[in-house]
Structure formats: C-alpha cells, structure tokens
Write an enzyme that holds these catalytic residues in place. Structure first.
Site, PDB file in Angstrom:
ATOM      1  CG  ASP A  77      -1.875   1.026   1.044  1.00  0.00           C
ATOM      2  OD1 ASP A  77      -2.274   1.450   0.178  1.00  0.00           O
ATOM      3  OD2 ASP A  77      -2.651   1.493   2.320  1.00  0.00           O
ATOM      4  CG  ASN A 127      -7.225   1.108   0.992  1.00  0.00           C
ATOM      5  OD1 ASN A 127      -7.717   0.244   0.379  1.00  0.00           O
ATOM      6  ND2 ASN A 127      -5.917   1.408   0.648  1.00  0.00           N
ATOM      7  CB  ILE A 128     -10.054  -0.406   7.196  1.00  0.00           C
ATOM      8  CG1 ILE A 128     -11.536  -0.584   6.526  1.00  0.00           C
ATOM      9  CG2 ILE A 128     -10.414  -0.518   8.801  1.00  0.00           C
ATOM     10  CD1 ILE A 128     -12.386   0.986   6.797  1.00  0.00           C
ATOM     11  CG  HIS A 131      -4.749   8.407   3.749  1.00  0.00           C
ATOM     12  ND1 HIS A 131      -4.144   9.288   2.906  1.00  0.00           N
ATOM     13  CD2 HIS A 131      -5.129   7.086   3.376  1.00  0.00           C
ATOM     14  CE1 HIS A 131      -4.166   8.327   1.574  1.00  0.00           C
ATOM     15  NE2 HIS A 131      -4.744   7.153   2.108  1.00  0.00           N
ATOM     16  N   GLY A 132      -6.306   8.392   7.987  1.00  0.00           N
ATOM     17  CA  GLY A 132      -6.274   8.808   9.294  1.00  0.00           C
ATOM     18  C   GLY A 132      -7.352   9.172  10.129  1.00  0.00           C
ATOM     19  CG  HIS A 178      -6.668   4.886  -0.601  1.00  0.00           C
ATOM     20  ND1 HIS A 178      -5.278   4.486  -0.141  1.00  0.00           N
ATOM     21  CD2 HIS A 178      -6.796   4.527  -1.822  1.00  0.00           C
ATOM     22  CE1 HIS A 178      -4.700   3.592  -0.913  1.00  0.00           C
ATOM     23  NE2 HIS A 178      -5.651   3.554  -2.127  1.00  0.00           N
ATOM     24  N   GLY A 179      -9.018   5.883   2.808  1.00  0.00           N
ATOM     25  CA  GLY A 179      -9.690   6.654   4.002  1.00  0.00           C
ATOM     26  C   GLY A 179     -10.796   6.410   4.250  1.00  0.00           C
TER      27      GLY A 179
END
Length: 287
Positions: A82, A232-233, A182-183, A210-211
C-alpha cells in the site's frame, strides 16, 4: 490457499456491487486477526503493508507471516503493498512475493503520475502482479498533521481524466479522491457521490476508496453502490486496539504483564472492527 492478486477479486466485487476490505496490518497479530476473521466469514480479503512497517530489514519477516496466514486460510487472500512511493519499493515487495502493489504518485502533476504509474505497471505486469494507482489526491486527516480533514476541490479526481489515465498507465484498479482522508477525521467527510458516478462510468477498471476509517456508513453504502470495490481500513483498527490497551494498562497494579495476556482484549476489540467491516462491505459468504 495460494496467494491471489486482486484483479479477479475486485472484478467480481464490481459486478456484484460489494467491496473487498483491504486492511493495513503492521504485525503478526494483525495479520492473523484479518485472515482468521475473513475465513470465519467466508470472505475474500486483502492484507496491506505500509512501507514504514517493512523498512529496516523487516520486509522478509512481515511477508513470511503474511504468506503463512494466507496459505493456511481457505479463502482468497491478496498480499498488497500500500502507498509505495518509488519503483524500488515496488520491486523489493514483488521480489519478496507480494501479489499486488500500489504506486502512489497522486501528489505529482497528471503527466508525471501517468509516467510513474505506467513504469510500475510495465515492470510487474508480466509477473502476474496487479497494480493500483491513484488519480486525485487523498490527503491526511490526522489531528495536527497540517492537512485538512478532507480533500479540497483541487485534490479531487477529475472524471474527464480517468479514461486517459487508465489507458496510458495500464493499471488494474484506480484509487479515487471523492472527499475522504487518511487517518483520524477532525470532522466527518462529505463524499461527492455524483462525482463518483461519473468516475465509475468512465473507468474500465475497479475503483478503490482510501480513508475508509471513520467514514459514515450511509456514505460508504452509497460509494459501494456506485462503483467502489475496495475500501482501505487502518485507523479504526488502531483506535480500537489502542483504546482497549490503554484501559488494560491503566488497570495494571504494576507493569509486569505477559504481552500475550495483556493484548487479549485489544486484539478482541480489533477483531470486532474487522468483522463489522467485512459484513458491512458485503463480502461475507462470497467464497
């Protein structure tokens, strides 16, 4: 079961309007948690590696654990690099045995993103490795990171560039920017579903979000219904584990505790998140 790349996995998800969970996993217990919970739910799954967890000589150790977990599982497992930043990182992962990779050149200008993504696709295509790239840029939502908790308008994927990007790069999946980050979110995102519909109509390959951590479920449902095939996790796994571990540490009368015992409740909290995500994404009982 033998390792698989993500191509057939995501194509089935796209055809049947569900999503595959790609869980970034930093150590052995995270690797075991994801594969074992996926197997229990009869779900295909992707194990993701971030380069900070691989550098410093750790790549071979990480991959050996992931490969063993994948081979022991009775469900399809893809081992995915990734957010690689360079071709060199991709080649190291491919040489180790990864079955798919993501080259993230999304912060580059359009032409440079194409050039770098095509370079990776051409380098690994003959090896049967699936390639993901990102068009638009998904920023960071970490509190104090210096970036906004959402992608600004100039960072979102432009639908009219999607077909050209995929044709010129030859990638197998496309990560898109439609408002996630993200985050840890400082505020809840507002996904641009209309933009996603236009991207999906233009894209001949499956789409990736993503995120996914912390994104409201009603918006995630709309995203999956309109073309997102992989989510995505990572941050939600960390939050569940760290919160439970903090409670365990606070309850200790002293600091001498076996790690395997100390992490039982944190691991259980993390596994519950994995189960919830797999069920929500709709991939349970697909294999």
């Amino acid at each position: 079961m033998a390792l698989v790349n993500f191509k057939e996995m995501l194509e089935d998800a796209r055809n049947n309007q569900y999503a595959i969970g790609m869980f970034d996993v930093s150590d052995l217990e995270m690797i075991r948690a994801v594969t074992e919970e996926a197997e229990a739910l009869h779900s295909p799954v992707m194990l993701g590696a971030l380069w900070p967890d691989l550098e410093g000589g750790r790549l071979d150790y990480w991959f050996a654990a992931a490969k063993l977990a994948a081979e022991k599982a009775s469900v399809p497992v893809c081992i995915h690099l990734d957010h690689a930043n360079t071709l060199e990182q991709v080649i190291q992962a491919v040489n180790a045995g990864f079955s798919s990779v993501m080259l993230d050149a999304s912060a580059s200008v359009f032409e440079e993103n194409i050039r770098r993504s095509r370079e990776v696709a051409e380098a690994v295509r003959k090896l049967g490795i699936s390639v993901e790239a990102e068009l638009g840029h998904v920023g960071n939502g970490w509190v104090g990171s210096g970036e906004s908790s959402e992608s600004g308008p100039d960072m979102l994927t432009e639908p009219d560039k999607v077909a050209e990007f995929i044709e010129k790069t030859g990638v197998d999946a496309l990560a898109v920017s439609i408002g996630t980050a993200h985050g840890v979110y400082m505020k809840a995102p507002a996904l641009d579903i209309e933009r996603l519909k236009n991207i999906n109509a233009a894209s001949p390959v499956p789409l990736v979000l993503h995120g996914g951590s912390g994104t409201p479920e009603d918006q995630l449902s709309q995203a999956i219904a309109n073309g997102i095939c992989k989510v995505n996790i990572y941050s939600e796994l960390l939050t569940a584990w760290n919160s439970a571990m903090l409670e365990e540490l606070r309850a200790l009368p002293h600091m001498a505790a076996w790690p395997a015992v100390l992490r039982k409740k944190p691991d259980a909290a993390m596994r519950e998140v994995i189960r919830q995500k797999i069920r929500f994404f709709g991939s349970a009982n697909k294999c």
